[in-house]
Design a protein around this motif. Structure first.
Motif, PDB file in Angstrom:
ATOM      1  N   ILE A 241      11.775   1.841  -1.045  1.00  0.00           N
ATOM      2  CA  ILE A 241      10.351   1.544  -1.130  1.00  0.00           C
ATOM      3  C   ILE A 241       9.682   1.715   0.234  1.00  0.00           C
ATOM      4  CG2 ILE A 241      10.349  -0.964  -0.695  1.00  0.00           C
ATOM      5  CD1 ILE A 241       8.518  -1.189  -3.184  1.00  0.00           C
ATOM      6  N   GLU A 242      10.438   1.501   1.300  1.00  0.00           N
ATOM      7  CA  GLU A 242       9.892   1.607   2.657  1.00  0.00           C
ATOM      8  C   GLU A 242       9.421   3.019   2.989  1.00  0.00           C
ATOM      9  OE1 GLU A 242      12.772  -0.003   5.378  1.00  0.00           O
ATOM     10  OE2 GLU A 242      13.045  -1.785   4.130  1.00  0.00           O
ATOM     11  N   ILE A 243      10.006   4.021   2.356  1.00  0.00           N
ATOM     12  CA  ILE A 243       9.645   5.416   2.637  1.00  0.00           C
ATOM     13  C   ILE A 243       8.198   5.695   2.238  1.00  0.00           C
ATOM     14  CG2 ILE A 243      10.140   7.825   2.049  1.00  0.00           C
ATOM     15  CD1 ILE A 243      13.098   6.863   1.623  1.00  0.00           C
ATOM     16  N   ASP A 244       7.778   5.185   1.085  1.00  0.00           N
ATOM     17  CA  ASP A 244       6.433   5.460   0.583  1.00  0.00           C
ATOM     18  C   ASP A 244       5.455   4.310   0.805  1.00  0.00           C
ATOM     19  OD1 ASP A 244       7.246   7.932  -0.206  1.00  0.00           O
ATOM     20  OD2 ASP A 244       7.121   7.561  -2.350  1.00  0.00           O
ATOM     21  N   MET A 245       5.900   3.213   1.414  1.00  0.00           N
ATOM     22  CA  MET A 245       5.021   2.077   1.661  1.00  0.00           C
ATOM     23  C   MET A 245       4.393   2.242   3.047  1.00  0.00           C
ATOM     24  SD  MET A 245       5.732  -2.003   1.252  1.00  0.00           S
ATOM     25  CE  MET A 245       7.032  -2.049   2.477  1.00  0.00           C
ATOM     26  N   ALA A 246       3.127   2.637   3.064  1.00  0.00           N
ATOM     27  CA  ALA A 246       2.444   2.863   4.330  1.00  0.00           C
ATOM     28  C   ALA A 246       2.142   1.560   5.051  1.00  0.00           C
ATOM     29  CB  ALA A 246       1.142   3.622   4.083  1.00  0.00           C
ATOM     30  N   SER A 247       1.904   0.508   4.272  1.00  0.00           N
ATOM     31  CA  SER A 247       1.581  -0.791   4.835  1.00  0.00           C
ATOM     32  C   SER A 247       1.715  -1.830   3.733  1.00  0.00           C
ATOM     33  CB  SER A 247       0.153  -0.773   5.392  1.00  0.00           C
ATOM     34  OG  SER A 247      -0.128  -1.977   6.084  1.00  0.00           O
ATOM     35  N   PHE A 248       1.428  -3.072   4.060  1.00  0.00           N
ATOM     36  CA  PHE A 248       1.405  -4.124   3.054  1.00  0.00           C
ATOM     37  C   PHE A 248       0.554  -5.279   3.564  1.00  0.00           C
ATOM     38  CE2 PHE A 248       5.092  -4.967   5.705  1.00  0.00           C
ATOM     39  CZ  PHE A 248       5.033  -6.331   5.942  1.00  0.00           C
ATOM     40  N   ALA A 249       0.129  -6.120   2.635  1.00  0.00           N
ATOM     41  CA  ALA A 249      -0.632  -7.316   2.987  1.00  0.00           C
ATOM     42  C   ALA A 249       0.238  -8.534   2.750  1.00  0.00           C
ATOM     43  CB  ALA A 249      -1.894  -7.392   2.122  1.00  0.00           C
ATOM     44  N   GLY A 250       0.163  -9.506   3.633  1.00  0.00           N
ATOM     45  CA  GLY A 250       0.949 -10.719   3.528  1.00  0.00           C
ATOM     46  C   GLY A 250       2.242 -10.598   4.309  1.00  0.00           C
ATOM     47  N   ARG A 251       3.170 -11.452   3.950  1.00  0.00           N
ATOM     48  CA  ARG A 251       4.513 -11.406   4.522  1.00  0.00           C
ATOM     49  C   ARG A 251       5.424 -10.758   3.496  1.00  0.00           C
ATOM     50  NH1 ARG A 251       5.750 -15.833   8.608  1.00  0.00           N
ATOM     51  NH2 ARG A 251       3.703 -16.262   9.454  1.00  0.00           N
TER      52      ARG A 251
ATOM     53  N   LYS B  19      -6.888   5.225  -4.114  1.00  0.00           N
ATOM     54  CA  LYS B  19      -7.679   5.891  -3.073  1.00  0.00           C
ATOM     55  C   LYS B  19      -7.264   7.351  -2.921  1.00  0.00           C
ATOM     56  CE  LYS B  19      -9.672   2.003  -1.853  1.00  0.00           C
ATOM     57  NZ  LYS B  19     -11.083   1.745  -1.976  1.00  0.00           N
ATOM     58  N   ASN B  20      -6.708   7.922  -3.978  1.00  0.00           N
ATOM     59  CA  ASN B  20      -6.209   9.298  -4.030  1.00  0.00           C
ATOM     60  C   ASN B  20      -4.957   9.522  -3.187  1.00  0.00           C
ATOM     61  OD1 ASN B  20      -8.132  10.152  -5.902  1.00  0.00           O
ATOM     62  ND2 ASN B  20      -9.623  10.544  -4.281  1.00  0.00           N
ATOM     63  N   ALA B  21      -5.029   9.382  -1.887  1.00  0.00           N
ATOM     64  CA  ALA B  21      -3.854   9.601  -1.038  1.00  0.00           C
ATOM     65  C   ALA B  21      -2.916   8.395  -1.052  1.00  0.00           C
ATOM     66  CB  ALA B  21      -4.276   9.901   0.394  1.00  0.00           C
ATOM     67  N   TYR B  22      -3.467   7.218  -1.313  1.00  0.00           N
ATOM     68  CA  TYR B  22      -2.637   6.020  -1.367  1.00  0.00           C
ATOM     69  C   TYR B  22      -3.145   5.080  -2.448  1.00  0.00           C
ATOM     70  CZ  TYR B  22      -6.294   3.560   1.266  1.00  0.00           C
ATOM     71  OH  TYR B  22      -7.481   3.003   1.663  1.00  0.00           O
ATOM     72  N   ILE B  23      -2.297   4.133  -2.818  1.00  0.00           N
ATOM     73  CA  ILE B  23      -2.630   3.159  -3.854  1.00  0.00           C
ATOM     74  C   ILE B  23      -2.342   1.769  -3.303  1.00  0.00           C
ATOM     75  CG2 ILE B  23      -2.056   2.307  -6.162  1.00  0.00           C
ATOM     76  CD1 ILE B  23      -1.295   5.208  -6.862  1.00  0.00           C
ATOM     77  N   ARG B  24      -3.360   0.935  -3.336  1.00  0.00           N
ATOM     78  CA  ARG B  24      -3.220  -0.456  -2.908  1.00  0.00           C
ATOM     79  C   ARG B  24      -2.935  -1.298  -4.151  1.00  0.00           C
ATOM     80  NH1 ARG B  24      -5.223  -3.207   1.587  1.00  0.00           N
ATOM     81  NH2 ARG B  24      -6.338  -1.308   2.152  1.00  0.00           N
ATOM     82  N   ILE B  25      -1.822  -2.023  -4.154  1.00  0.00           N
ATOM     83  CA  ILE B  25      -1.407  -2.856  -5.285  1.00  0.00           C
ATOM     84  C   ILE B  25      -1.379  -4.287  -4.776  1.00  0.00           C
ATOM     85  CG2 ILE B  25       0.379  -3.217  -7.029  1.00  0.00           C
ATOM     86  CD1 ILE B  25       1.364  -0.293  -5.976  1.00  0.00           C
ATOM     87  N   SER B  26      -2.122  -5.180  -5.430  1.00  0.00           N
ATOM     88  CA  SER B  26      -2.188  -6.535  -4.896  1.00  0.00           C
ATOM     89  C   SER B  26      -2.313  -7.589  -5.985  1.00  0.00           C
ATOM     90  CB  SER B  26      -3.361  -6.663  -3.921  1.00  0.00           C
ATOM     91  OG  SER B  26      -4.591  -6.428  -4.580  1.00  0.00           O
ATOM     92  N   ALA B  27      -1.950  -8.802  -5.589  1.00  0.00           N
ATOM     93  CA  ALA B  27      -2.092  -9.987  -6.431  1.00  0.00           C
ATOM     94  C   ALA B  27      -2.395 -11.148  -5.491  1.00  0.00           C
ATOM     95  CB  ALA B  27      -0.814 -10.257  -7.212  1.00  0.00           C
TER      96      ALA B  27
ATOM     97  N   ILE C 287       0.894  -1.154   0.000  1.00  0.00           N
ATOM     98  CA  ILE C 287       0.000   0.000   0.000  1.00  0.00           C
ATOM     99  C   ILE C 287       0.932   1.203   0.000  1.00  0.00           C
ATOM    100  CG2 ILE C 287      -1.796   1.259   1.241  1.00  0.00           C
ATOM    101  CD1 ILE C 287      -2.524  -1.525   2.507  1.00  0.00           C
ATOM    102  N   MET C 288       0.922   1.928  -1.120  1.00  0.00           N
ATOM    103  CA  MET C 288       1.900   2.992  -1.349  1.00  0.00           C
ATOM    104  C   MET C 288       1.268   4.374  -1.252  1.00  0.00           C
ATOM    105  SD  MET C 288       4.654   1.187  -2.193  1.00  0.00           S
ATOM    106  CE  MET C 288       5.677   2.519  -2.794  1.00  0.00           C
ATOM    107  N   ARG C 289       2.031   5.324  -0.713  1.00  0.00           N
ATOM    108  CA  ARG C 289       1.631   6.725  -0.766  1.00  0.00           C
ATOM    109  C   ARG C 289       1.626   7.126  -2.241  1.00  0.00           C
ATOM    110  NH1 ARG C 289       5.311  10.340   2.656  1.00  0.00           N
ATOM    111  NH2 ARG C 289       6.717   9.899   0.938  1.00  0.00           N
ATOM    112  N   ALA C 290       0.596   7.813  -2.697  1.00  0.00           N
ATOM    113  CA  ALA C 290       0.469   8.200  -4.109  1.00  0.00           C
ATOM    114  C   ALA C 290       1.657   9.048  -4.537  1.00  0.00           C
ATOM    115  CB  ALA C 290      -0.832   8.965  -4.327  1.00  0.00           C
ATOM    116  N   GLY C 291       2.118   8.822  -5.764  1.00  0.00           N
ATOM    117  CA  GLY C 291       3.241   9.586  -6.305  1.00  0.00           C
ATOM    118  C   GLY C 291       3.984   8.800  -7.364  1.00  0.00           C
TER     119      GLY C 291
END
Length: 107
Positions: free
Chosen positions: A79-89, A47-55, A19-23
């Motif tokens: 990548i950690e700077i703009d990655m607000a969160s993530f799903a999985g391991r 989501k405007n402020a952030y982008i969820r990228i998943s598979a 889940i990335m901060r938009a940019g």
């Protein structure tokens, strides 16, 4: 209260990814996800402020693909700077990051 159908859908969610901060970096990660995971359905939720990228189950992102999209050198730990969160391991090296589940939920 959630219905049984809604609960079943939640329990079968095997999606992984950042889940990335938009940019610019988020845009590059979207394109890298598509090129680094051929044949996989990459979902992008803006989501405007952030982008969820998943598979489903696993997603691989390579430094080379992100550099190509950004048009500049890139270190994977950036990548950690703009990655607000993530799903999985997550498993990260200097050349790639992999998001994954060790055990899939119900299909």
């Amino acid at each position: 209260m959630a219905t049984n159908k809604e609960i079943d859908k939640i329990l079968r969610n095997n999606n992984v990814g950042p889940i990335m901060r938009a940019g610019d970096l988020a845009d590059a990660v979207v394109e890298a996800a598509i090129s680094d995971n051929p044949g996989k359905d990459i979902k992008v939720e803006n989501k405007n402020a952030y982008i969820r990228i998943s598979a489903c189950s696993e997603m691989r992102l390579t430094r080379e693909s992100i550099e190509l999209e950004l048009g500049r050198p890139f270190r994977m730990n950036e990548i950690e700077i703009d990655m607000a969160s993530f799903a999985g391991r997550i498993k990260m090296s200097t050349d790639e990051v992999v998001f994954y589940y060790t055990t899939n939920l119900q299909n």
